[in-house]
Design a protein around this motif. Structure first.
Motif, PDB file in Angstrom:
ATOM      1  N   GLN A  99       0.814  -1.203   0.000  1.00  0.00           N
ATOM      2  CA  GLN A  99       0.000   0.000   0.000  1.00  0.00           C
ATOM      3  C   GLN A  99       0.852   1.259   0.000  1.00  0.00           C
ATOM      4  N   LYS A 100       0.204   2.377  -0.310  1.00  0.00           N
ATOM      5  CA  LYS A 100       0.858   3.680  -0.280  1.00  0.00           C
ATOM      6  C   LYS A 100       1.498   3.931   1.089  1.00  0.00           C
ATOM      7  N   GLY A 101       2.746   4.418   1.060  1.00  0.00           N
ATOM      8  CA  GLY A 101       3.458   4.741   2.295  1.00  0.00           C
ATOM      9  C   GLY A 101       4.322   3.624   2.834  1.00  0.00           C
ATOM     10  N   GLU A 102       4.159   2.410   2.303  1.00  0.00           N
ATOM     11  CA  GLU A 102       4.933   1.287   2.843  1.00  0.00           C
ATOM     12  C   GLU A 102       6.402   1.377   2.440  1.00  0.00           C
ATOM     13  N   LEU A 103       7.249   0.895   3.364  1.00  0.00           N
ATOM     14  CA  LEU A 103       8.693   0.843   3.167  1.00  0.00           C
ATOM     15  C   LEU A 103       9.075  -0.600   2.887  1.00  0.00           C
ATOM     16  N   ILE A 104       9.894  -0.816   1.864  1.00  0.00           N
ATOM     17  CA  ILE A 104      10.230  -2.173   1.429  1.00  0.00           C
ATOM     18  C   ILE A 104      11.739  -2.319   1.355  1.00  0.00           C
ATOM     19  N   GLY A 105      12.261  -3.415   1.900  1.00  0.00           N
ATOM     20  CA  GLY A 105      13.685  -3.687   1.772  1.00  0.00           C
ATOM     21  C   GLY A 105      14.349  -3.949   3.107  1.00  0.00           C
ATOM     22  N   PRO A 106      15.674  -4.114   3.059  1.00  0.00           N
ATOM     23  CA  PRO A 106      16.546  -4.090   1.875  1.00  0.00           C
ATOM     24  C   PRO A 106      16.353  -5.321   0.973  1.00  0.00           C
ATOM     25  N   ILE A 107      16.410  -5.079  -0.334  1.00  0.00           N
ATOM     26  CA  ILE A 107      16.336  -6.135  -1.339  1.00  0.00           C
ATOM     27  C   ILE A 107      17.685  -6.209  -2.037  1.00  0.00           C
ATOM     28  N   ARG A 108      18.289  -7.371  -2.066  1.00  0.00           N
ATOM     29  CA  ARG A 108      19.622  -7.489  -2.665  1.00  0.00           C
ATOM     30  C   ARG A 108      19.545  -7.769  -4.163  1.00  0.00           C
ATOM     31  N   SER A 109      20.424  -7.110  -4.920  1.00  0.00           N
ATOM     32  CA  SER A 109      20.620  -7.393  -6.348  1.00  0.00           C
ATOM     33  C   SER A 109      22.125  -7.393  -6.611  1.00  0.00           C
ATOM     34  N   GLY A 110      22.485  -7.523  -7.874  1.00  0.00           N
ATOM     35  CA  GLY A 110      23.911  -7.504  -8.220  1.00  0.00           C
ATOM     36  C   GLY A 110      24.564  -6.157  -8.002  1.00  0.00           C
ATOM     37  N   ALA A 111      23.738  -5.116  -7.847  1.00  0.00           N
ATOM     38  CA  ALA A 111      24.292  -3.767  -7.677  1.00  0.00           C
ATOM     39  C   ALA A 111      24.427  -3.369  -6.210  1.00  0.00           C
ATOM     40  N   GLY A 112      23.674  -4.049  -5.321  1.00  0.00           N
ATOM     41  CA  GLY A 112      23.709  -3.671  -3.920  1.00  0.00           C
ATOM     42  C   GLY A 112      22.383  -3.977  -3.256  1.00  0.00           C
ATOM     43  N   PHE A 113      22.056  -3.201  -2.216  1.00  0.00           N
ATOM     44  CA  PHE A 113      20.807  -3.380  -1.490  1.00  0.00           C
ATOM     45  C   PHE A 113      19.864  -2.213  -1.799  1.00  0.00           C
ATOM     46  N   HIS A 114      18.644  -2.553  -2.209  1.00  0.00           N
ATOM     47  CA  HIS A 114      17.657  -1.552  -2.600  1.00  0.00           C
ATOM     48  C   HIS A 114      16.641  -1.349  -1.479  1.00  0.00           C
ATOM     49  N   ILE A 115      16.277  -0.098  -1.264  1.00  0.00           N
ATOM     50  CA  ILE A 115      15.218   0.254  -0.324  1.00  0.00           C
ATOM     51  C   ILE A 115      14.182   1.053  -1.099  1.00  0.00           C
ATOM     52  N   LEU A 116      12.932   0.620  -1.023  1.00  0.00           N
ATOM     53  CA  LEU A 116      11.853   1.263  -1.771  1.00  0.00           C
ATOM     54  C   LEU A 116      10.828   1.844  -0.813  1.00  0.00           C
ATOM     55  N   GLN A 117      10.244   2.946  -1.227  1.00  0.00           N
ATOM     56  CA  GLN A 117       9.099   3.501  -0.516  1.00  0.00           C
ATOM     57  C   GLN A 117       8.008   3.795  -1.533  1.00  0.00           C
ATOM     58  N   ILE A 118       6.798   3.320  -1.275  1.00  0.00           N
ATOM     59  CA  ILE A 118       5.681   3.590  -2.188  1.00  0.00           C
ATOM     60  C   ILE A 118       5.124   4.957  -1.830  1.00  0.00           C
ATOM     61  N   SER A 119       5.520   5.975  -2.608  1.00  0.00           N
ATOM     62  CA  SER A 119       5.073   7.341  -2.340  1.00  0.00           C
ATOM     63  C   SER A 119       3.597   7.515  -2.646  1.00  0.00           C
ATOM     64  N   ASP A 120       3.136   6.822  -3.686  1.00  0.00           N
ATOM     65  CA  ASP A 120       1.741   6.981  -4.090  1.00  0.00           C
ATOM     66  C   ASP A 120       1.376   5.839  -5.031  1.00  0.00           C
ATOM     67  N   THR A 121       0.103   5.620  -5.212  1.00  0.00           N
ATOM     68  CA  THR A 121      -0.381   4.663  -6.211  1.00  0.00           C
ATOM     69  C   THR A 121      -1.525   5.318  -6.967  1.00  0.00           C
ATOM     70  N   ARG A 122      -1.707   4.874  -8.181  1.00  0.00           N
ATOM     71  CA  ARG A 122      -2.897   5.309  -8.912  1.00  0.00           C
ATOM     72  C   ARG A 122      -3.355   4.155  -9.762  1.00  0.00           C
ATOM     73  N   GLY A 123      -4.575   4.190  -9.978  1.00  0.00           N
ATOM     74  CA  GLY A 123      -5.156   2.930 -10.199  1.00  0.00           C
ATOM     75  C   GLY A 123      -5.713   2.552 -11.482  1.00  0.00           C
ATOM     76  N   ILE A 124      -6.977   2.510 -11.511  1.00  0.00           N
ATOM     77  CA  ILE A 124      -7.645   1.734 -12.543  1.00  0.00           C
ATOM     78  C   ILE A 124      -7.772   2.603 -13.776  1.00  0.00           C
ATOM     79  N   GLU A 125      -7.029   2.220 -14.769  1.00  0.00           N
ATOM     80  CA  GLU A 125      -7.053   2.988 -16.013  1.00  0.00           C
ATOM     81  C   GLU A 125      -7.393   2.072 -17.176  1.00  0.00           C
ATOM     82  N   THR A 126      -8.174   2.599 -18.078  1.00  0.00           N
ATOM     83  CA  THR A 126      -8.496   1.827 -19.279  1.00  0.00           C
ATOM     84  C   THR A 126      -7.366   1.947 -20.275  1.00  0.00           C
ATOM     85  N   VAL A 127      -6.911   0.805 -20.769  1.00  0.00           N
ATOM     86  CA  VAL A 127      -5.823   0.796 -21.742  1.00  0.00           C
ATOM     87  C   VAL A 127      -6.391   1.004 -23.136  1.00  0.00           C
ATOM     88  N   THR A 128      -6.036   2.097 -23.756  1.00  0.00           N
ATOM     89  CA  THR A 128      -6.388   2.327 -25.155  1.00  0.00           C
ATOM     90  C   THR A 128      -5.101   2.523 -25.941  1.00  0.00           C
TER      91      THR A 128
END
Length: 429
Positions: A251-280
Motif C-alpha cells: 500500500q501507499k506509504g509502505e517501506l520495502i527492503g533491503p532487497i539485494r541485487s547484483g548492484a547492492g541493497f535496494h530500499i523502496l518507498q511507495i510514495s503513491d499509487t494510482r489505479g484503474i485505467e483503461t488501456v487504449t
C-alpha cells in the motif's frame, strides 16, 4: 605625475589580483578519462539542486554529501559525452531548435514565450539550449549502446500477455522512492556485510521518521539520487522484476527492503499509487518526404526544398505522393507515396513523434529536423483502439523492453564507470 603613475600601477595590481582570484575559483576538479570536470560545473549543479529543493520544500543533506552526488552525476555525463564524440553523434542547430520548439508547443507556448519564461526564472537561453543538446546526445548514446544488450524471448512476451489478460484493461501504477546502497562489481563478503549494515541503518532512520529524499541524496548510489530517489510513476510491468515482485500487494506509504541485487541493497518507498485505467492504443497513419542534408545539399537548402513542396501541395499545384516518390530519401516509404501506414507513434524518433502529436488529421507540418534529416509530414488519420491480440503482444513486448532497457542502462553505466580512469582532485589544492 608620479602620483598618477602610482595610482595606475596600484589599479593594475588590484585588477590582476581580482582576475587571479576569479580564475582560481574555476579549476579542474575531476579528471575523467580524456575529459575534465571543472569546479564551476560542480557548483552550478549543486546550486540547481538547492534551488529545486527550495522550490519543492525539500530537505537536503550536508554540502559534502551533496557535492559527492553532484560529482558522480557529472562523471556519468562526461563518460557518455565522450562516448558520443567517439561515435560521432552530433545534434545540429536546426535539429536542436526544432526540439526546443516542440518542447514549447507541448507546454502550449512558442519559443519566444519559452525564452521569456527562462529569463524570468534567471536561466540563460544559451545555457538551456546546450542542456537540451546534451540530453539529446545522451539519449542517442544510451539507445545505441543499450538496445543491443536487450534480448526478449517469445516466452517472456507470452507470459506477460497472460498477465495482462488476467488484469484486463486495468493496470496499477506506483510512484516509488528508491535508495541503492551499492557495493563494488566483485564484492567481498566484507563489502556485502558492510553494505547490508548501512542499508539496515537507513531502514532504521526511515522508520523513525527521517526524510526519504534527504537520505537518498546523501546516501544512494542510484541514478535518481539527486532527485531524492524519486523514480516517478511506473507501471508495475515496466519496473525491474525485483521491484515489481516486492511492491505487489503493498500500500501507499509502505517501506520495502533491503532487497539485494547484483548492484547492492535496494530500499523502496511507495510514495503513491494510482489505479484503474483503461488501456487504449493510439495509432497514427502518416506520410512524409525525407530530405537528407549532405556536403552538396546544405541544411538550409534541404529545409527550403520542403517548404516549397509544402506550399505547392497546399496550393494544389503538386501531389504529395508524387513528390515523395520523386524526392523522398526514405526507401521504405517513397514508393508508397511517403505513406508509413498505421503505427504506434512511440516507434518514431522523438522529433517526428512530437511533430505528429501536435498535428490534426490532414494537416501538413513545417519542415521537421530529426536524426535522419528533414521531414515534411502529413498526419492522415489518428485512431484509438481497444487492445487486439496483436496490440497486446506489442504492448507486452514494449513493457518488457522498457524494463530491460532501464535495467541494462544501469548496468551499462556501472560498467563504463568501473572501467574509466577517474581522479578527484584534492579540494585544498
Amino acid at each position: 605625475m608620479k602620483f598618477f603613475i602610482r595610482v595606475i600601477c596600484l589599479s593594475a595590481l588590484l585588477l590582476l589580483n581580482s582576475w587571479a582570484q576569479e580564475v582560481s575559483l574555476d579549476r579542474v576538479s575531476v579528471i575523467v578519462n580524456q575529459g575534465v570536470i571543472l569546479e564551476s560545473e560542480i557548483q552550478s549543479l549543486i546550486e540547481e539542486v538547492k534551488l529545486n529543493a527550495q522550490a519543492n520544500d525539500q530537505a537536503l543533506p550536508s554540502d559534502r554529501a551533496l557535492r559527492t552526488q553532484a560529482i558522480e552525476r557529472l562523471i556519468i555525463k562526461s563518460l557518455q559525452m565522450q562516448m558520443a564524440d567517439r561515435m560521432g553523434i552530433r545534434i545540429s542547430d536546426p535539429q536542436l531548435e526544432q526540439t526546443i520548439a516542440n518542447i514549447a508547443a507541448s507546454q502550449g507556448a512558442d519559443v519566444a514565450e519559452l525564452r521569456r519564461q527562462l529569463q524570468r526564472d534567471g536561466i540563460s537561453y544559451d545555457d538551456y539550449r546546450e542542456k537540451v543538446r546534451e540530453e539529446l546526445i545522451v539519449g542517442e548514446v544510451r539507445r545505441a549502446n543499450v538496445r543491443r544488450r536487450i534480448y526478449i524471448t517469445e516466452q517472456e512476451v507470452s507470459t506477460l500477455m497472460k498477465l495482462i489478460d488476467q488484469q484486463g484493461a486495468e493496470q496499477a501504477e506506483y510512484r516509488l522512492g528508491h535508495i541503492l546502497i551499492g557495493f563494488p562489481p566483485e564484492p567481498s563478503d566484507e563489502d556485502i556485510s558492510d553494505a547490508r549494515d548501512r542499508a539496515d541503518k537507513v531502514i532504521e532512520l526511515l522508520q523513525t521518521g527521517s526524510d526519504f529524499a534527504k537520505i537518498a541524496i546523501a546516501s544512494s548510489s542510484g541514478s535518481e539520487a539527486l532527485e531524492g530517489g524519486d523514480m516517478g510513476w511506473t507501471n508495475i510491468n515496466s519496473m525491474p522484476t525485483l521491484f515489481a515482485e516486492a511492491v505487489q500487494g503493498k500500500q501507499k506509504g509502505e517501506l520495502i527492503g533491503p532487497i539485494r541485487s547484483g548492484a547492492g541493497f535496494h530500499i523502496l518507498q511507495i510514495s503513491d499509487t494510482r489505479g484503474i485505467e483503461t488501456v487504449t492504443v493510439e495509432e497514427v497513419n502518416a506520410r512524409h518526404i525525407l530530405i537528407k542534408p549532405s556536403i552538396i545539399l546544405s541544411e538550409e537548402k534541404a529545409k527550403s526544398m520542403l517548404n516549397e513542396f509544402r506550399q505547392q501541395v497546399m496550393d494544389g499545384e503538386a501531389d504529395f505522393a508524387e513528390l515523395a516518390k520523386e524526392h523522398s530519401e526514405d526507401p521504405g516509404s517513397a514508393l508508397r507515396g511517403g505513406e508509413l501506414g498505421w503505427a504506434d507513434p512511440e516507434m518514431y524518433v522523438p522529433a517526428f513523434k512530437d511533430a505528429l502529436a501536435a498535428m490534426e488529421p490532414g494537416e501538413y507540418s513545417e519542415p521537421v529536423r530529426s536524426v535522419h534529416g528533414w521531414h515534411l509530414i502529413q498526419l492522415i488519420e489518428r485512431r484509438f483502439d481497444d487492445a487486439t491480440e496483436k496490440r497486446k503482444e506489442d504492448k507486452a513486448y514494449q513493457l518488457i523492453y522498457n524494463r530491460k532497457f532501464s535495467e541494462e542502462t544501469e548496468a551499462w553505466l556501472r560498467e563504463m564507470r568501473d572501467t574509466a580512469y577517474i581522479e578527484v582532485m584534492d579540494q585544498a589544492s
